[in-house]
Design an enzyme around this catalytic site. Structure first.
Site, mmCIF file in Angstrom:
data_model
loop_
_atom_site.group_PDB
_atom_site.id
_atom_site.type_symbol
_atom_site.label_atom_id
_atom_site.label_comp_id
_atom_site.label_asym_id
_atom_site.label_seq_id
_atom_site.Cartn_x
_atom_site.Cartn_y
_atom_site.Cartn_z
ATOM 1 N N LYS A 13 -31.248 26.080 27.205
ATOM 2 C CA LYS A 13 -32.150 26.440 26.092
ATOM 3 C C LYS A 13 -33.519 26.885 26.595
ATOM 4 O O LYS A 13 -34.052 27.906 26.176
ATOM 5 C CB LYS A 13 -32.350 25.234 25.136
ATOM 6 C CG LYS A 13 -31.066 24.650 24.603
ATOM 7 C CD LYS A 13 -31.314 23.446 23.713
ATOM 8 C CE LYS A 13 -31.994 22.273 24.380
ATOM 9 N NZ LYS A 13 -31.190 21.606 25.426
ATOM 10 N N ARG A 88 -33.897 17.419 16.870
ATOM 11 C CA ARG A 88 -32.667 16.914 17.470
ATOM 12 C C ARG A 88 -32.129 15.672 16.771
ATOM 13 O O ARG A 88 -31.287 14.963 17.329
ATOM 14 C CB ARG A 88 -32.759 16.776 18.980
ATOM 15 C CG ARG A 88 -33.682 15.870 19.581
ATOM 16 C CD ARG A 88 -33.481 15.863 21.097
ATOM 17 N NE ARG A 88 -34.331 16.806 21.781
ATOM 18 C CZ ARG A 88 -34.220 17.116 23.054
ATOM 19 N NH1 ARG A 88 -33.300 16.590 23.811
ATOM 20 N NH2 ARG A 88 -35.048 17.965 23.599
ATOM 21 N N ARG A 123 -30.729 21.320 39.004
ATOM 22 C CA ARG A 123 -32.028 21.820 38.509
ATOM 23 C C ARG A 123 -33.176 21.312 39.383
ATOM 24 O O ARG A 123 -33.200 20.173 39.810
ATOM 25 C CB ARG A 123 -32.249 21.355 37.073
ATOM 26 C CG ARG A 123 -33.636 21.721 36.546
ATOM 27 C CD ARG A 123 -33.726 21.684 35.066
ATOM 28 N NE ARG A 123 -33.497 20.360 34.496
ATOM 29 C CZ ARG A 123 -33.457 20.125 33.183
ATOM 30 N NH1 ARG A 123 -33.606 21.114 32.329
ATOM 31 N NH2 ARG A 123 -33.241 18.912 32.739
ATOM 32 N N ARG A 156 -36.123 16.277 38.149
ATOM 33 C CA ARG A 156 -36.657 15.514 37.021
ATOM 34 C C ARG A 156 -36.055 14.113 37.011
ATOM 35 O O ARG A 156 -34.870 13.957 37.280
ATOM 36 C CB ARG A 156 -36.294 16.232 35.704
ATOM 37 C CG ARG A 156 -37.453 16.991 35.096
ATOM 38 C CD ARG A 156 -37.037 17.901 33.977
ATOM 39 N NE ARG A 156 -36.388 17.249 32.842
ATOM 40 C CZ ARG A 156 -36.061 17.889 31.708
ATOM 41 N NH1 ARG A 156 -36.339 19.162 31.569
ATOM 42 N NH2 ARG A 156 -35.454 17.254 30.725
ATOM 43 N N ARG A 167 -28.054 10.807 28.077
ATOM 44 C CA ARG A 167 -28.589 11.920 27.267
ATOM 45 C C ARG A 167 -27.448 12.643 26.535
ATOM 46 O O ARG A 167 -27.599 13.046 25.391
ATOM 47 C CB ARG A 167 -29.365 12.901 28.157
ATOM 48 C CG ARG A 167 -30.710 12.333 28.610
ATOM 49 C CD ARG A 167 -31.262 13.079 29.796
ATOM 50 N NE ARG A 167 -31.639 14.445 29.489
ATOM 51 C CZ ARG A 167 -31.804 15.388 30.413
ATOM 52 N NH1 ARG A 167 -31.608 15.111 31.688
ATOM 53 N NH2 ARG A 167 -32.167 16.591 30.053
#
Ligand code: AP5
Length: 210
Positions: A13, A88, A123, A156, A167
């Site tokens: 996103k 969300r 990532r 992260r 998550r």
């Protein structure tokens, strides 16, 4: 035009929001990025959000909607904005409606959980500017260094495998119902988020020009 980008953690996103915002001069609003900045600056909001984010849970709805309410008043939102990762929960969606926020399209990023895990574990983010890379699909020119500002790239904290699992569980429980909510409005468009970054930008561009 005001858009919502909806989808699982790591669906892409933020990456797509950056590309689409640049193309159309929209403001890109990521509540996750705003919260991470608050954590970095050790503000009251940051201190509250830190442990919640690191556990892979959601920050309370009223806190999130207050952030959005203030942010969309800014001058750069006048020409349109992308809400990346917000709402969300059904409660957040209802709160946005109550505020009178007009949404023109909702882009739903459809993706298999295994691809999400690969994207999140690969990532790397810049500690200074927050720019996002991936060790395979979007590697930086110099290993460990941000192309944009030369800051250091890190993993992260919420991209640890056990937090990713939580998550995804939270997404299934609290965010997935938004797909039905926005389908009923007739504004939801599904895209195949497993495609390449360039393909996704082109699919979204075509969808917006309908
Ligand atoms: P947030 O930062 O919003 O995290 P998220 O929704 O979990 O989304 P991500 O940033 O992990 O993923 P993304 O879909 O943007 O993927 P990206 O483009 O980076 O929120 C963090 C936390 O803040 C939440 O867990 C929560 O605690 C709190 N929070 C935030 N908003 C909240 C809200 N509304 N309510 C309550 N709490 C909230 O891509 C991932 C990787 O894949 C990158 O490495 C990228 O380079 C790569 N990639 C991207 N696209 C592609 C592609 N097409 N092909 C190959 N690789 C790709």
């Amino acid at each position: 035009m005001n858009l919502i980008f909806l989808g699982a953690p790591g669906a892409g996103k933020g990456t797509a929001a950056e590309g689409i915002a640049t193309k159309y001069s929209f403001a890109s609003i990521s509540t996750g990025a705003i919260l991470r900045e608050a954590i970095k600056n050790e503000t009251e909001l940051g201190l509250k959000a830190k442990s919640i984010i690191e556990a892979g849970e959601l920050v309370p709805d009223d806190v999130i909607i207050n952030i959005v309410k203030e942010r969309i008043k800014a001058e750069d939102c006048k020409g349109g904005f992308i809400l990346d990762g917000v709402p969300r929960t059904l409660e957040q969606a209802a709160m946005l409606d109550e505020l009178g926020v007009i949404i023109d399209r909702v882009i739903q990023f459809d993706i298999e959980p295994q691809i999400v895990v690969d994207r999140l574990t690969g990532r790397r983010v810049c500690v200074d500017c927050g720019d996002t890379f991936h060790i395979e699909s979007k590697p930086p020119e110099k290993d460990g260094i941000c192309d944009r500002c030369s800051g250091h790239l890190i993993i992260r904290k919420d991209d640890e495998p056990s937090t990713i699992k939580e998550r995804l569980r939270v997404y299934d429980e609290l965010t997935k119902p938004l797909t039905e909510y926005y389908t009923k409005t007739g504004k939801l468009i599904h895209i195949d988020a497993s495609k390449s970054i360039d393909e996704i930008l082109s699919i979204i561009t075509k969808a917006l020009e309908l």
